[in-house]
Design a protein around this motif. Structure first.
Motif, PDB file in Angstrom:
ATOM      1  N   LYS A  16      43.975  32.462  58.538  1.00 58.49           N
ATOM      2  CA  LYS A  16      42.867  31.625  58.089  1.00 58.49           C
ATOM      3  C   LYS A  16      41.529  32.258  58.459  1.00 58.49           C
ATOM      4  N   LEU A  17      41.123  33.267  57.699  1.00 57.55           N
ATOM      5  CA  LEU A  17      39.794  33.841  57.943  1.00 57.55           C
ATOM      6  C   LEU A  17      38.733  32.890  57.388  1.00 57.55           C
ATOM      7  N   PHE A  18      39.046  32.267  56.251  1.00 58.45           N
ATOM      8  CA  PHE A  18      38.105  31.344  55.595  1.00 58.45           C
ATOM      9  C   PHE A  18      38.701  29.942  55.534  1.00 58.45           C
ATOM     10  N   SER A  19      37.826  28.929  55.590  1.00 62.18           N
ATOM     11  CA  SER A  19      38.270  27.536  55.457  1.00 62.18           C
ATOM     12  C   SER A  19      38.808  27.328  54.036  1.00 62.18           C
ATOM     13  N   PHE A  20      39.540  26.258  53.845  1.00 63.15           N
ATOM     14  CA  PHE A  20      40.085  25.943  52.514  1.00 63.15           C
ATOM     15  C   PHE A  20      38.951  25.794  51.504  1.00 63.15           C
ATOM     16  N   GLN A  21      37.889  25.088  51.936  1.00 62.13           N
ATOM     17  CA  GLN A  21      36.746  24.837  51.031  1.00 62.13           C
ATOM     18  C   GLN A  21      36.048  26.129  50.605  1.00 62.13           C
ATOM     19  N   ASP A  22      35.733  26.975  51.589  1.00 66.47           N
ATOM     20  CA  ASP A  22      35.079  28.258  51.269  1.00 66.47           C
ATOM     21  C   ASP A  22      35.978  29.107  50.371  1.00 66.47           C
ATOM     22  N   SER A  23      37.273  29.106  50.679  1.00 65.86           N
ATOM     23  CA  SER A  23      38.214  29.921  49.898  1.00 65.86           C
ATOM     24  C   SER A  23      38.231  29.459  48.442  1.00 65.86           C
ATOM     25  N   SER A  24      38.202  28.144  48.241  1.00 66.46           N
ATOM     26  CA  SER A  24      38.249  27.610  46.870  1.00 66.46           C
ATOM     27  C   SER A  24      36.957  27.944  46.118  1.00 66.46           C
ATOM     28  N   ARG A  25      35.839  27.908  46.851  1.00 67.60           N
ATOM     29  CA  ARG A  25      34.550  28.270  46.249  1.00 67.60           C
ATOM     30  C   ARG A  25      34.564  29.750  45.844  1.00 67.60           C
ATOM     31  N   TYR A  26      35.069  30.620  46.713  1.00 73.79           N
ATOM     32  CA  TYR A  26      35.136  32.058  46.393  1.00 73.79           C
ATOM     33  C   TYR A  26      36.089  32.320  45.223  1.00 73.79           C
ATOM     34  N   LEU A  27      37.224  31.626  45.225  1.00 78.34           N
ATOM     35  CA  LEU A  27      38.199  31.824  44.144  1.00 78.34           C
ATOM     36  C   LEU A  27      37.568  31.512  42.789  1.00 78.34           C
ATOM     37  N   LYS A  28      36.850  30.392  42.729  1.00 78.71           N
ATOM     38  CA  LYS A  28      36.227  29.964  41.476  1.00 78.71           C
ATOM     39  C   LYS A  28      35.167  30.980  41.030  1.00 78.71           C
ATOM     40  N   PHE A  29      34.334  31.394  41.998  1.00 80.08           N
ATOM     41  CA  PHE A  29      33.290  32.373  41.679  1.00 80.08           C
ATOM     42  C   PHE A  29      33.919  33.669  41.138  1.00 80.08           C
ATOM     43  N   LEU A  30      34.884  34.191  41.874  1.00 79.24           N
ATOM     44  CA  LEU A  30      35.469  35.487  41.497  1.00 79.24           C
ATOM     45  C   LEU A  30      36.181  35.395  40.149  1.00 79.24           C
ATOM     46  N   ASN A  31      36.905  34.309  39.937  1.00 76.11           N
ATOM     47  CA  ASN A  31      37.659  34.152  38.690  1.00 76.11           C
ATOM     48  C   ASN A  31      36.708  34.131  37.483  1.00 76.11           C
ATOM     49  N   ASN A  32      35.543  33.496  37.662  1.00 76.00           N
ATOM     50  CA  ASN A  32      34.621  33.320  36.525  1.00 76.00           C
ATOM     51  C   ASN A  32      33.539  34.384  36.394  1.00 76.00           C
ATOM     52  N   GLN A  33      33.113  34.988  37.485  1.00 76.83           N
ATOM     53  CA  GLN A  33      31.924  35.848  37.442  1.00 76.83           C
ATOM     54  C   GLN A  33      32.199  37.354  37.519  1.00 76.83           C
ATOM     55  N   ILE A  34      33.418  37.726  37.855  1.00 75.42           N
ATOM     56  CA  ILE A  34      33.719  39.168  37.967  1.00 75.42           C
ATOM     57  C   ILE A  34      34.064  39.729  36.583  1.00 75.42           C
ATOM     58  N   PRO A  35      33.534  40.907  36.224  1.00 73.45           N
ATOM     59  CA  PRO A  35      33.889  41.500  34.912  1.00 73.45           C
ATOM     60  C   PRO A  35      35.278  42.160  34.965  1.00 73.45           C
ATOM     61  N   TRP A  36      36.306  41.325  34.856  1.00 71.12           N
ATOM     62  CA  TRP A  36      37.693  41.807  34.967  1.00 71.12           C
ATOM     63  C   TRP A  36      38.083  42.672  33.774  1.00 71.12           C
ATOM     64  N   THR A  37      38.874  43.699  34.036  1.00 68.85           N
ATOM     65  CA  THR A  37      39.469  44.482  32.944  1.00 68.85           C
ATOM     66  C   THR A  37      40.952  44.707  33.259  1.00 68.85           C
ATOM     67  N   ARG A  38      41.723  44.941  32.213  1.00 67.40           N
ATOM     68  CA  ARG A  38      43.143  45.270  32.413  1.00 67.40           C
ATOM     69  C   ARG A  38      43.334  46.668  31.830  1.00 67.40           C
ATOM     70  N   PRO A  39      43.187  47.693  32.665  1.00 67.87           N
ATOM     71  CA  PRO A  39      43.171  49.064  32.123  1.00 67.87           C
ATOM     72  C   PRO A  39      44.560  49.599  31.788  1.00 67.87           C
ATOM     73  N   THR A  40      44.564  50.678  31.005  1.00 66.53           N
ATOM     74  CA  THR A  40      45.795  51.426  30.763  1.00 66.53           C
ATOM     75  C   THR A  40      45.882  52.493  31.845  1.00 66.53           C
ATOM     76  N   ILE A  41      47.011  52.559  32.536  1.00 70.92           N
ATOM     77  CA  ILE A  41      47.191  53.545  33.599  1.00 70.92           C
ATOM     78  C   ILE A  41      48.386  54.439  33.270  1.00 70.92           C
ATOM     79  N   ARG A  42      48.554  55.547  34.029  1.00 70.30           N
ATOM     80  CA  ARG A  42      49.691  56.455  33.807  1.00 70.30           C
ATOM     81  C   ARG A  42      50.696  56.264  34.939  1.00 70.30           C
TER      82      ARG A  42
END
Ligand SMILES: O=C(O)CCC(=O)C(=O)O
Ligand SMILES: [Fe+2]
Length: 247
Positions: free
Chosen positions: A46-72
């Motif tokens: 438990k580095l982060f509280s449940f509340q902080d973790s949920s806030r970070y999860l929401k931010f990261l899920n919505n605000q990060i420019p995710w890509t699914r690259p092709t790898i070898r």
């Protein structure tokens, strides 16, 4: 005879020190696993509280420019079985893995990522991370296969700090096959019972919780492989951040 006795004593002292260190972490609700040969894994549930973790999860899920690259993988082009993003300080050596060179985004654009990095720095005195590789596992059929983060740009004994948010997933570690002929001979001579016993200490598993921190240290990347396998029962998103120091 004397040399033998003192060597034995030395080993006992090392083991005693390891046990004391493990006990100290246990008292804080943490788990330190000495993998042998100067490799360790530290788990802080438990580095982060449940509340902080949920806030970070929401931010990261919505605000990060995710890509699914092709790898070898083994000479074949495949879609990476999870989404990715890479953030790093300006001017650092470029990262290349599985034939893929992710573009490094700037820390300045993601203040919550800087906050998380600061919390990791506080939890691990003396550490400094200048990059983070983010992975998003949309559900249980997203995964990362067996690998080691042993790229040269991290040096021989990288400390890798892995923060998890969202759905709990299993994180597995297994020893790389021992290449020395002496080790092969010892293994060959071992009884089937001994081999079974050894196999246990050559694998470890952690269930990485929402807001947890797992740290791989020492020679873990040289001697061990890790993975997050598919899990049919994992039905929601998990985001993992591995903080690393590029030399
Ligand atoms: O998702 C995880 O827990 C591990 C990710 C990982 O091993 C990596 O990005 O290299
Ligand atoms: Fe990894």
């Amino acid at each position: 005879m004397e040399a033998f006795v003192s060597r034995k004593k030395l080993k006992t002292t090392q083991q005693e020190d390891d046990e004391k260190e493990e006990e100290a972490h246990k008292r804080k609700g943490e788990v330190l696993v000495n993998l042998g040969n100067e490799s360790q894994v530290l788990y802080i549930p438990k580095l982060f509280s449940f509340q902080d973790s949920s806030r970070y999860l929401k931010f990261l899920n919505n605000q990060i420019p995710w890509t699914r690259p092709t790898i070898r993988v083994f000479g074949r082009s495949v879609l990476q079985p999870r989404d990715t993003c890479y953030v790093g300080s300006a001017g650092i050596t470029e990262l290349v893995y599985s034939g893929y060179k992710p573009e490094a985004h700037s820390w300045d654009d993601y203040p919550p990522l800087q906050e998380i990095r600061e919390a990791v720095h506080r939890a691990l005195p003396g550490s400094y991370f200048n990059t983070v590789l983010l992975n998003r596992y949309k559900a249980g059929d997203d995964y990362v296969g067996w690998h080691a983060d042993d790229e040269k740009l991290y040096g021989p004994t990288p400390e890798i700090a892995s923060v998890s948010f969202g759905c709990e997933r299993d994180f597995l570690l297994k020893k790389k096959p021992d290449k020395t002929s002496k080790a092969r001979k010892t293994e060959g001579e071992a009884s089937s019972m001994q081999r079974k016993k050894n196999a246990c200490s050559y694998q470890h598993s952690f269930t990485l919780k929402h807001g947890s921190l797992l740290v791989m240290k020492g020679y873990t990347q040289r001697d061990w492989l890790h993975s997050v396998p598919k899990r049919a029962k994992a039905d929601s998103v998990r985001i993992n951040l591995t903080f690393r120091h590029v030399l």
